[in-house]
Design a protein around this motif. Structure first.
Motif, PDB file in Angstrom:
ATOM      1  N   ARG A 114       0.827  -1.217   0.000  1.00  0.00           N
ATOM      2  CA  ARG A 114       0.000   0.000   0.000  1.00  0.00           C
ATOM      3  C   ARG A 114       0.852   1.255   0.000  1.00  0.00           C
ATOM      4  N   THR A 115       2.012   1.185   0.627  1.00  0.00           N
ATOM      5  CA  THR A 115       2.876   2.360   0.696  1.00  0.00           C
ATOM      6  C   THR A 115       4.081   2.249  -0.229  1.00  0.00           C
ATOM      7  N   GLY A 116       4.169   1.184  -1.013  1.00  0.00           N
ATOM      8  CA  GLY A 116       5.281   1.017  -1.945  1.00  0.00           C
ATOM      9  C   GLY A 116       6.604   0.737  -1.253  1.00  0.00           C
ATOM     10  N   ARG A 117       6.563   0.110  -0.109  1.00  0.00           N
ATOM     11  CA  ARG A 117       7.784  -0.125   0.662  1.00  0.00           C
ATOM     12  C   ARG A 117       8.581  -1.338   0.210  1.00  0.00           C
ATOM     13  N   TYR A 118       7.961  -2.275  -0.451  1.00  0.00           N
ATOM     14  CA  TYR A 118       8.631  -3.531  -0.770  1.00  0.00           C
ATOM     15  C   TYR A 118       8.871  -3.672  -2.261  1.00  0.00           C
ATOM     16  N   VAL A 119      10.052  -4.138  -2.619  1.00  0.00           N
ATOM     17  CA  VAL A 119      10.329  -4.423  -4.022  1.00  0.00           C
ATOM     18  C   VAL A 119       9.338  -5.504  -4.444  1.00  0.00           C
ATOM     19  N   GLY A 120       8.728  -5.329  -5.604  1.00  0.00           N
ATOM     20  CA  GLY A 120       7.733  -6.283  -6.083  1.00  0.00           C
ATOM     21  C   GLY A 120       8.257  -7.709  -6.098  1.00  0.00           C
ATOM     22  N   LYS A 121       7.403  -8.647  -5.728  1.00  0.00           N
ATOM     23  CA  LYS A 121       7.818 -10.053  -5.638  1.00  0.00           C
ATOM     24  C   LYS A 121       8.348 -10.576  -6.966  1.00  0.00           C
ATOM     25  N   GLN A 122       7.820 -10.090  -8.065  1.00  0.00           N
ATOM     26  CA  GLN A 122       8.268 -10.561  -9.372  1.00  0.00           C
ATOM     27  C   GLN A 122       8.971  -9.451 -10.156  1.00  0.00           C
ATOM     28  N   ALA A 123       9.356  -8.406  -9.448  1.00  0.00           N
ATOM     29  CA  ALA A 123      10.011  -7.274 -10.110  1.00  0.00           C
ATOM     30  C   ALA A 123      11.417  -7.664 -10.556  1.00  0.00           C
ATOM     31  N   ARG A 124      11.717  -7.344 -11.778  1.00  0.00           N
ATOM     32  CA  ARG A 124      13.076  -7.552 -12.278  1.00  0.00           C
ATOM     33  C   ARG A 124      13.919  -6.351 -11.875  1.00  0.00           C
ATOM     34  N   LYS A 125      15.177  -6.593 -11.625  1.00  0.00           N
ATOM     35  CA  LYS A 125      16.069  -5.510 -11.224  1.00  0.00           C
ATOM     36  C   LYS A 125      16.808  -4.953 -12.431  1.00  0.00           C
ATOM     37  N   TYR A 126      17.398  -3.780 -12.240  1.00  0.00           N
ATOM     38  CA  TYR A 126      18.184  -3.068 -13.252  1.00  0.00           C
ATOM     39  C   TYR A 126      17.388  -2.867 -14.536  1.00  0.00           C
ATOM     40  N   GLN A 127      16.189  -2.322 -14.372  1.00  0.00           N
ATOM     41  CA  GLN A 127      15.305  -2.064 -15.504  1.00  0.00           C
ATOM     42  C   GLN A 127      15.645  -0.734 -16.152  1.00  0.00           C
TER      43      GLN A 127
END
Length: 106
Positions: A49-62
């Motif tokens: 809700r507050t955008g505190r966590y890197v998305g579980k399936q988020a790719r890095k170095y985009q």
């Protein structure tokens, strides 16, 4: 933008802030994002809700996360760079007109 949600949208926020005469708001957002994005590996998105966590399936170095940040930084350092992303209609407007809607008078 206390916590970065979608870094790619940072340049849009910056452009809107510059156009509405609120560059300090964009500067603050950029400062906040700078602290997180590099440390978190330039993730694709944040969760929660507050955008505190890197998305579980988020790719890095985009590249779009990095590009959104760089364009925002270029625009805030030199507002003339706003013309790089302005639409043709924007170039016809010399000064944005802000008007109050009738609902503001409640």
């Amino acid at each position: 933008m206390g916590d970065p949600g979608q870094a790619i949208l940072l340049w849009l926020l910056t452009a809107a802030c510059i156009k509405t005469g609120r560059p300090q708001m964009a500067k603050r957002a950029i400062d906040l994002v700078e602290q997180r994005l590099s440390k978190d590996g330039w993730p694709e998105y944040y969760d929660g809700r507050t955008g505190r966590y890197v998305g579980k399936q988020a790719r890095k170095y985009q590249t779009w996360s990095i590009a959104g940040y760089l364009v925002a930084k270029m625009m805030i350092e030199n507002p003339a760079n706003l013309t790089m992303v302005s639409l043709e209609e924007d170039k016809k407007i010399t000064k944005p007109r802000l008007t109050r809607s009738a609902s503001w008078n409640c």
